[in-house]
Write a protein that holds these residues in place. Sequence first.
Motif, short mmCIF file in Angstrom:
data_model
loop_
_atom_site.label_atom_id
_atom_site.label_comp_id
_atom_site.label_asym_id
_atom_site.label_seq_id
_atom_site.Cartn_x
_atom_site.Cartn_y
_atom_site.Cartn_z
N GLY A 220 1.12 -14.13 6.51
CA GLY A 220 1.50 -15.40 5.88
C GLY A 220 1.57 -15.31 4.37
N THR A 221 2.16 -16.34 3.77
CA THR A 221 2.29 -16.44 2.32
C THR A 221 1.47 -17.64 1.85
N VAL A 222 0.72 -17.43 0.76
CA VAL A 222 -0.19 -18.47 0.27
C VAL A 222 0.10 -18.78 -1.19
N LYS A 223 0.14 -20.07 -1.51
CA LYS A 223 0.12 -20.51 -2.90
C LYS A 223 -1.31 -20.96 -3.20
N TYR A 224 -1.94 -20.30 -4.16
CA TYR A 224 -3.32 -20.62 -4.53
C TYR A 224 -3.33 -21.53 -5.76
N ILE A 225 -4.21 -22.51 -5.72
CA ILE A 225 -4.44 -23.37 -6.89
C ILE A 225 -5.93 -23.38 -7.18
N GLY A 226 -6.30 -23.01 -8.40
CA GLY A 226 -7.71 -22.93 -8.78
C GLY A 226 -8.00 -21.60 -9.44
N LYS A 227 -9.20 -21.47 -9.97
CA LYS A 227 -9.60 -20.21 -10.59
C LYS A 227 -9.46 -19.06 -9.59
N PRO A 228 -8.93 -17.91 -9.97
CA PRO A 228 -8.63 -17.42 -11.31
C PRO A 228 -7.19 -17.70 -11.77
N HIS A 229 -6.46 -18.52 -11.04
CA HIS A 229 -5.06 -18.79 -11.37
C HIS A 229 -4.98 -19.75 -12.55
N GLN A 230 -3.95 -19.61 -13.34
CA GLN A 230 -4.00 -20.14 -14.70
C GLN A 230 -3.70 -21.63 -14.86
N GLU A 231 -3.15 -22.27 -13.87
CA GLU A 231 -2.77 -23.67 -14.04
C GLU A 231 -3.97 -24.55 -14.39
N VAL A 232 -5.12 -24.26 -13.78
CA VAL A 232 -6.31 -25.08 -14.07
C VAL A 232 -6.76 -24.90 -15.52
N LEU B 271 -12.66 -31.48 -13.99
CA LEU B 271 -11.36 -31.12 -13.41
C LEU B 271 -11.62 -30.27 -12.17
N THR B 272 -10.89 -30.57 -11.10
CA THR B 272 -11.02 -29.77 -9.88
C THR B 272 -9.67 -29.17 -9.50
N SER B 273 -9.73 -28.09 -8.76
CA SER B 273 -8.49 -27.52 -8.23
C SER B 273 -7.81 -28.52 -7.30
N GLY B 274 -8.62 -29.40 -6.68
CA GLY B 274 -8.04 -30.45 -5.85
C GLY B 274 -7.14 -31.39 -6.62
N ASP B 275 -7.48 -31.67 -7.88
CA ASP B 275 -6.61 -32.52 -8.71
C ASP B 275 -5.23 -31.88 -8.88
N LEU C 110 -15.42 -27.39 -14.40
CA LEU C 110 -14.24 -26.96 -13.65
C LEU C 110 -14.67 -26.40 -12.31
N SER C 111 -14.19 -27.02 -11.23
CA SER C 111 -14.61 -26.61 -9.90
C SER C 111 -13.42 -26.25 -9.04
N ASN C 112 -13.62 -25.28 -8.16
CA ASN C 112 -12.61 -24.91 -7.17
C ASN C 112 -12.70 -25.75 -5.89
N LEU D 7 -4.84 -24.04 -18.09
CA LEU D 7 -3.86 -24.67 -18.97
C LEU D 7 -4.07 -26.17 -19.05
N ASN D 8 -4.47 -26.77 -17.94
CA ASN D 8 -4.76 -28.21 -17.94
C ASN D 8 -5.98 -28.52 -18.80
N ILE D 9 -6.98 -27.66 -18.76
CA ILE D 9 -8.15 -27.87 -19.60
C ILE D 9 -7.81 -27.69 -21.07
#
Length: 276
Positions: free
Chosen positions: A187-199, A79-83, A52-54, A201-203
């Motif tokens: 600014g406001t940011v939506k983060y995708i990747g560790k430590p956020h849980q979507e990655v 699996l990557t956060s890019g996916d 699992l990579s960010n 849950l996909n695993i």
Amino acid sequence: MQIKNFNDLIENYDSFIFDIWGVVYDGVTPYPNTIETLNLLLQRKDKEVVFLSNTPRPHDITFKNLAGMGIDLKLEQVLTSGDIARNYLRSLDQKTKFYHLGKERNQDILRDINNEIVDSIEEADLLLLSAFLDQGDDLNQYDDLLISAAKLGLKALCPNPDKEIMHGDAQRYCAGFFAQKFENFGGTVKYIGKPHQEVYLNIFKQLKNKNLDRILMIGDTLETDILGAQRANISSALTLTGNGRIFGATDPSSAVEQACSKLNIQLPTEIIWGVF
């Protein structure tokens, strides 16, 4: 905490999630004996392994990098956060216009995505933030653009929450570093990747083992790998390689404890010298 060897932990878990950069290699060279250890683990039919990579890049590119190091893995084990970020971008209205800060180095995050990519922040509906810079680069070179985007009320998508990683013997500043700047500018940011849980849950969807007590996340960064594992209710092992090298002085346990206290993060389940 006692510093342990990775091989002493293997029988305690059924599934292993490996960070790549800072755990498998330093961005240039694999760590000694790590490839051999991983291949032995991958050969075991009673164990599951996922990488699992960010990175904001698609997983097929990361797969090729790992296979090129001699790791005998399958494409579906990466699996990557890019996916996940690419899935999010596909979910947006096709009229949404992107300004991509980082396109010179991470253009493939937009592979097969047909939204318009604009050259002016004033024309954009979304700031896609995948930029990274290396030690010695001007880390303030994007500030004017980020300030303008924040004033326009643009939302940013950051597909790599990492702030800093090692690249060989030098430091690399990742998209998370510039996303934090953007937040500091309002600014406001939506983060995708560790430590956020979507990655995670996909695993979990692809793991045969659903017992969270038998899953171990191995990473070198407290703020992403270890915190992400804790949020996902799985065990974690901090390596003293990569970003974890800063703890590898005379008293690693004490240094990790102090860092966790400062960051308000629980201690990792284990501390290991590396994956060997």
